[in-house]
Write a protein that holds these residues in place. Structure first.
Motif, PDB file in Angstrom:
ATOM      1  N   GLU A 219     -74.907  30.632  19.889  1.00 23.71           N
ATOM      2  CA  GLU A 219     -75.492  31.901  20.303  1.00 23.71           C
ATOM      3  C   GLU A 219     -76.159  32.595  19.127  1.00 23.71           C
ATOM      4  O   GLU A 219     -77.244  33.165  19.249  1.00 23.71           O
ATOM      5  CB  GLU A 219     -74.397  32.797  20.897  1.00 23.71           C
ATOM      6  N   PHE A 220     -75.511  32.538  17.960  1.00 25.27           N
ATOM      7  CA  PHE A 220     -76.078  33.130  16.742  1.00 25.27           C
ATOM      8  C   PHE A 220     -77.400  32.462  16.371  1.00 25.27           C
ATOM      9  O   PHE A 220     -78.402  33.127  16.091  1.00 25.27           O
ATOM     10  CB  PHE A 220     -75.067  32.990  15.594  1.00 25.27           C
ATOM     11  N   TYR A 231     -79.779  40.532  13.445  1.00 27.49           N
ATOM     12  CA  TYR A 231     -78.318  40.528  13.259  1.00 27.49           C
ATOM     13  C   TYR A 231     -77.766  41.946  13.332  1.00 27.49           C
ATOM     14  O   TYR A 231     -78.275  42.864  12.674  1.00 27.49           O
ATOM     15  CB  TYR A 231     -77.967  39.892  11.907  1.00 27.49           C
ATOM     16  N   ASP A 232     -76.728  42.113  14.134  1.00 28.70           N
ATOM     17  CA  ASP A 232     -76.059  43.405  14.284  1.00 28.70           C
ATOM     18  C   ASP A 232     -74.671  43.298  13.653  1.00 28.70           C
ATOM     19  O   ASP A 232     -73.798  42.603  14.176  1.00 28.70           O
ATOM     20  CB  ASP A 232     -75.953  43.764  15.775  1.00 28.70           C
ATOM     21  N   ALA A 233     -74.493  43.996  12.541  1.00 26.67           N
ATOM     22  CA  ALA A 233     -73.210  43.930  11.827  1.00 26.67           C
ATOM     23  C   ALA A 233     -72.065  44.477  12.666  1.00 26.67           C
ATOM     24  O   ALA A 233     -70.892  44.149  12.416  1.00 26.67           O
ATOM     25  CB  ALA A 233     -73.308  44.693  10.505  1.00 26.67           C
ATOM     26  N   GLU A 234     -72.387  45.279  13.664  1.00 27.56           N
ATOM     27  CA  GLU A 234     -71.361  45.843  14.539  1.00 27.56           C
ATOM     28  C   GLU A 234     -71.130  44.976  15.779  1.00 27.56           C
ATOM     29  O   GLU A 234     -70.338  45.323  16.649  1.00 27.56           O
ATOM     30  CB  GLU A 234     -71.759  47.262  14.975  1.00 27.56           C
ATOM     31  N   ASP A 242     -69.906  36.639  10.247  1.00 27.41           N
ATOM     32  CA  ASP A 242     -70.182  37.839   9.450  1.00 27.41           C
ATOM     33  C   ASP A 242     -70.140  37.501   7.954  1.00 27.41           C
ATOM     34  O   ASP A 242     -70.982  37.960   7.173  1.00 27.41           O
ATOM     35  CB  ASP A 242     -69.149  38.927   9.758  1.00 27.41           C
ATOM     36  N   GLU A 243     -69.167  36.686   7.559  1.00 26.53           N
ATOM     37  CA  GLU A 243     -69.069  36.290   6.151  1.00 26.53           C
ATOM     38  C   GLU A 243     -70.267  35.426   5.739  1.00 26.53           C
ATOM     39  O   GLU A 243     -70.728  35.486   4.590  1.00 26.53           O
ATOM     40  CB  GLU A 243     -67.772  35.516   5.905  1.00 26.53           C
ATOM     41  N   LEU A 248     -75.376  34.679   2.656  1.00 29.91           N
ATOM     42  CA  LEU A 248     -76.834  34.508   2.587  1.00 29.91           C
ATOM     43  C   LEU A 248     -77.465  35.594   1.730  1.00 29.91           C
ATOM     44  O   LEU A 248     -78.361  35.329   0.914  1.00 29.91           O
ATOM     45  CB  LEU A 248     -77.444  34.532   3.997  1.00 29.91           C
ATOM     46  N   ASN A 249     -76.998  36.824   1.901  1.00 33.17           N
ATOM     47  CA  ASN A 249     -77.552  37.938   1.120  1.00 33.17           C
ATOM     48  C   ASN A 249     -77.120  37.870  -0.336  1.00 33.17           C
ATOM     49  O   ASN A 249     -77.935  38.073  -1.246  1.00 33.17           O
ATOM     50  CB  ASN A 249     -77.113  39.276   1.741  1.00 33.17           C
ATOM     51  N   GLU A 250     -75.846  37.546  -0.568  1.00 32.79           N
ATOM     52  CA  GLU A 250     -75.330  37.472  -1.940  1.00 32.79           C
ATOM     53  C   GLU A 250     -76.037  36.402  -2.761  1.00 32.79           C
ATOM     54  O   GLU A 250     -76.235  36.559  -3.969  1.00 32.79           O
ATOM     55  CB  GLU A 250     -73.828  37.162  -1.917  1.00 32.79           C
ATOM     56  N   ASN A 251     -76.412  35.299  -2.116  1.00 29.60           N
ATOM     57  CA  ASN A 251     -77.022  34.174  -2.832  1.00 29.60           C
ATOM     58  C   ASN A 251     -78.546  34.200  -2.822  1.00 29.60           C
ATOM     59  O   ASN A 251     -79.186  33.222  -3.205  1.00 29.60           O
ATOM     60  CB  ASN A 251     -76.512  32.862  -2.233  1.00 29.60           C
ATOM     61  N   GLY A 252     -79.112  35.306  -2.391  1.00 32.47           N
ATOM     62  CA  GLY A 252     -80.568  35.458  -2.432  1.00 32.47           C
ATOM     63  C   GLY A 252     -81.310  34.576  -1.442  1.00 32.47           C
ATOM     64  O   GLY A 252     -82.515  34.358  -1.591  1.00 32.47           O
TER      65      GLY A 252
END
Length: 266
Positions: A219-220, A231-234, A242-243, A248-252
């Motif tokens: 589904e994602f 993407y909805d964090a809520e 979520d992790e 993805l964001n932390e590793n650029g």
């Protein structure tokens, strides 16, 4: 052959070649779909009486006996390898997963007699020639969104280790098996983040995969684009997804709301 125009005649021959159906059944299916091939295939495969009416039970028995294990009344790894050789398909080819789905197989790399014979009946196969002719159709089923979802969900139980399943009532899928299945399945769907997902699991998770995570990942992949703008964090995603977004964001890999293709080459 009935008096048909060239276009209809070509479709009739193509339908018969792919399905192995008789001319009468092919005509019935094509007429029911107003001569649209895709609609005719859907009609044909949704009508059990059409698929089973022309399979020869003696030929099915002969096929089963060709691949049956000499010590147990089942088709095991060696028999499946021989089958793959006969139909000219690599054992790792995703079409074998589609075939197992048709057979409602309970376990990877084996078929019971009931699974094998009823699966072939449902496909209208009673010879190796028909088997080979049906392969393009089985591949095409992966392009159907609903069928792909069914095959994807089927794969979770199918890929579990049989010993653990019997002894421990295994509810999760071993990580290395899950990764292999995702790489196989998403090669068809071409999800750009599949390699990053697998790398994330190996680096941060390193545990078996639950059915909830397995189901929700499809589904994602379907609803959230690779740049994660959808993407909805809520939202009610499993914590592992979520992790993954944080990873993805932390590793650029996602920079300023954009997916970096170059990250795939790292």
């Amino acid at each position: 052959m009935h008096k048909l125009g060239r276009g209809h005649r070509d479709k009739l021959q193509q339908f018969m070649a792919i399905t192995g159906a008789s001319e009468k059944i092919a005509l019935q299916s094509l007429k029911a779909s107003d001569w649209h091939l895709e609609g005719a295939f859907d009609y044909f495969y949704s009508q059990p009486q059409l698929k089973t009416s022309y399979t020869d039970s003696r030929h099915l028995e002969e096929l089963y006996n060709r691949y049956k294990d000499p010590y147990v009344d089942m088709i095991m790894v060696d028999g499946i390898t021989l089958l793959c050789n006969d139909i000219q398909v690599d054992p790792q080819d995703i079409v074998m997963l589609v075939l197992s789905w048709h057979m409602k197989a309970g376990t990877m790399c084996e078929f019971s007699k009931k699974e094998f014979i009823e699966g072939l009946q449902s496909l209208g196969i009673d010879s190796l020639e028909k088997f080979r002719e049906k392969i393009p159709y089985m591949r095409s089923e992966l392009k159907d969104e609903q069928k792909f979802r069914e095959i994807y969900n089927f794969a979770f139980n199918w890929a579990k280790e049989k010993v653990k399943l019997l002894l421990q009532g295994q509810k999760s899928l071993a990580l290395d098996t899950a990764i292999g299945m995702w790489q196989l399945l998403f090669a068809e769907r071409q999800w750009p983040l599949v390699d990053h997902w697998c790398q994330f699991l190996q680096a941060r998770h390193n545990k078996a995969i639950s059915r909830d995570t397995w189901s929700q990942l499809l589904e994602f992949a379907k609803t959230v684009g690779p740049n994660l703008t959808d993407y909805d964090a809520e939202g009610a995603w499993p914590y592992l997804i979520d992790e993954f977004v944080e990873y993805l964001n932390e590793n650029g890999i996602i920079q300023n709301g954009q997916f970096s293709d170059s990250s795939l080459k790292r």
